[in-house]
Structure formats: structure tokens, C-alpha cells
Design an enzyme around this catalytic site. Structure first.
Site, PDB file in Angstrom:
ATOM      1  N   HIS A 185     -19.885 -63.951  -6.662  1.00 40.26           N
ATOM      2  CA  HIS A 185     -19.858 -63.978  -5.197  1.00 40.26           C
ATOM      3  C   HIS A 185     -21.262 -64.281  -4.647  1.00 40.26           C
ATOM      4  CE1 HIS A 185     -18.273 -62.329  -1.242  1.00 40.26           C
ATOM      5  NE2 HIS A 185     -19.578 -62.337  -1.033  1.00 40.26           N
ATOM      6  N   GLU A 186     -22.258 -63.611  -5.231  1.00 41.38           N
ATOM      7  CA  GLU A 186     -23.639 -63.828  -4.750  1.00 41.38           C
ATOM      8  C   GLU A 186     -24.148 -65.210  -5.133  1.00 41.38           C
ATOM      9  OE1 GLU A 186     -24.436 -61.802  -2.585  1.00 41.38           O
ATOM     10  OE2 GLU A 186     -22.980 -60.274  -3.150  1.00 41.38           O
ATOM     11  N   GLN A 236     -28.019 -64.850   3.367  1.00 40.98           N
ATOM     12  CA  GLN A 236     -27.328 -63.982   4.336  1.00 40.98           C
ATOM     13  C   GLN A 236     -28.290 -63.361   5.341  1.00 40.98           C
ATOM     14  OE1 GLN A 236     -24.949 -61.844   1.065  1.00 40.98           O
ATOM     15  NE2 GLN A 236     -23.582 -61.767   2.822  1.00 40.98           N
ATOM     16  N   GLY A 260     -23.955 -56.000  -2.724  1.00 43.43           N
ATOM     17  CA  GLY A 260     -24.630 -57.238  -3.080  1.00 43.43           C
ATOM     18  C   GLY A 260     -25.088 -57.944  -1.818  1.00 43.43           C
ATOM     19  N   HIS A 280     -23.113 -67.697  -2.673  1.00 39.12           N
ATOM     20  CA  HIS A 280     -23.937 -67.706  -1.447  1.00 39.12           C
ATOM     21  C   HIS A 280     -25.152 -68.618  -1.614  1.00 39.12           C
ATOM     22  CE1 HIS A 280     -22.104 -64.922   1.345  1.00 39.12           C
ATOM     23  NE2 HIS A 280     -22.054 -63.941   0.462  1.00 39.12           N
ATOM     24  N   CYS A 328     -16.695 -59.866   2.520  1.00 41.06           N
ATOM     25  CA  CYS A 328     -18.077 -60.356   2.550  1.00 41.06           C
ATOM     26  C   CYS A 328     -18.754 -59.855   3.817  1.00 41.06           C
ATOM     27  CB  CYS A 328     -18.077 -61.878   2.519  1.00 41.06           C
ATOM     28  SG  CYS A 328     -19.708 -62.606   2.596  1.00 41.06           S
ATOM     29  N   LEU A 329     -19.992 -59.429   3.668  1.00 40.43           N
ATOM     30  CA  LEU A 329     -20.740 -58.946   4.830  1.00 40.43           C
ATOM     31  C   LEU A 329     -20.920 -60.045   5.877  1.00 40.43           C
ATOM     32  CD1 LEU A 329     -23.537 -56.895   3.005  1.00 40.43           C
ATOM     33  CD2 LEU A 329     -21.480 -56.007   4.110  1.00 40.43           C
TER      34      LEU A 329
HETATM   35 ZN    ZN Z   1     -20.831 -62.313   0.671  1.00 38.78          ZN
END
Ligand code: ZN
Length: 198
Positions: free
Chosen positions: A146-147, A62, A57, A150, A104-105
Site C-alpha cells: 500500500h505504501e 501523503q 503506515g 503511494h 487509506c488516510l
Molecule cells: Zn494510503
């Protein structure tokens, strides 16, 4: 049907370290933007960046674009949940509560336990401006939440318990956006555990 991974966009830099863009409430997309080739390129770039990470995702903030767009692809784990773009998403229904480990990235190297809705229904627009609705539970529901966070300037570490450097192979798989073929991991932005050889 679905996104052709061979049609690659450009891999963009993923923001980390609490970059201010990660903390902004992203702006709604004006549907007339969808006709702009640069907007379509942005979506291709989001997929390319997510696959490169690798992750399951990615939200536009991001990659330093403060707009309400995210992409998800869980196909490695859940064939029914292949490439998905959601523009201006909103949750229209939520139910239940479940805790699982997430990474998380944008917070590389860490994991923590987050309590989320067990099931969600999400309505938004696709890249052509068509409204649609998805519902799900498990990893899919977790990833949607989660997205969505963001897009609202929220990172999982804001509510997670027991935030820690990823140490076990499973935790590292989560933190480094890796995903096991076994499909037992519950985490957002996972990738391919095959890449995690150590
Ligand atoms: Zn994330």
C-alpha cells in the site's frame, strides 16, 4: 531499538481528495540528503503524523513531499513489526495473491477490497543510509505494498473492488485508520479501535 514515540515530530497535514502530489511518481532520495537535519526532521514528522492520525503506515507524498520514503508501525498488532522507515524501497521478491479490505488516510471514510501479493521482500535504506531487507506476509506485506503504491502515485481505490463508505464498525475501523486489539482486521493505515467508540 525502535522509534521512541515520545520523541515527537510535528504533525503535518495529510493530503486527500486526489491532490496532485498523491498522483506523482515520487523522486528517489539522494543518500547525501540523510545528513540534513531537515531530512531527519521529515522522518520524525512522518511518524508523528502517522501516530496522530492514527495510522499504521504513511508515505511522504501523503504529506506533500514527493520523495520515496514511507514509515510503518504495526506494533499494536504485530510486535515483530514495530517502527520502520524505508527509503528508496524496492520489491525484490513477491509471491501469492490475497484479497482483503483496505482503507487509506488520504481517502478518508471509505473502504474496499484489494488483491495484493501474499508475501513480499523489500529492500531499501534506513534513515542512516544503511541498506536492509525485510520480508513478510499478512498485514505487514499488505502495508508495504500500500505504501509502495503511494510512492508511485497509486491509491488503493484505483484497483479496489466494492469501494464503499465505511458502515460497519469494522469498516469504520479500517477507514478511520483504526485497528482492533483483536488483530483480525486486514487493512492498511489502521490505528487504534479504542478511539472508535461509536
Ligand atoms: Zn494510503
Amino acid at each position: 531499538m525502535g522509534y521512541d514515540r515520545r520523541i515527537m515530530g510535528y504533525v503535518r497535514k495529510i493530503l486527500t481528495d486526489n491532490h496532485p502530489t498523491l498522483r506523482k511518481v515520487a523522486k528517489k532520495v539522494q543518500l547525501k540528503q540523510l545528513a540534513d537535519p531537515l531530512f531527519q526532521q521529515l522522518i520524525d514528522d512522518m511518524f508523528a503524523t502517522m501516530y496522530d492520525a492514527p495510522g499504521i503506515g504513511l508515505a511522504a507524498p501523503q504529506i506533500h513531499v514527493s520523495q520515496r520514503i514511507f514509515v510503518i508501525d504495526l506494533a499494536d498488532d504485530e510486535p515483530d513489526h514495530g517502527p520502520l522507515v524505508m527509503i528508496n524501497p524496492v520489491f525484490t521478491d513477491t509471491a501469492g495473491s490475497v484479497e482483503a479490505t483496505e482503507g487509506c488516510l488520504s481517502v478518508p471514510g471509505y473502504v474496499g477490497e484489494v488483491t495484493r501479493y501474499e508475501q513480499v521482500t523489500c529492500t531499501g535504506f534506513d534513515r542512516f543510509g544503511k541498506k536492509f531487507t525485510v520480508s513478510g506476509d499478512g498485514l505487514f506485506a499488505r502495508c508495504l505494498q500500500h505504501e509502495m503504491d503511494h510512492l508511485n502515485g497509486i491509491l488503493y481505490v484505483d484497483t479496489a473492488k466494492n469501494i464503499r463508505p465505511a458502515e460497519t464498525a469494522e469498516e469504520q475501523a479500517v477507514a478511520e485508520a483504526a485497528q482492533s486489539g483483536g488483530g483480525s482486521l486486514q487493512a492498511a493505515e489502521l490505528g487504534n479501535v479504542g478511539a472508535l467508540s461509536h
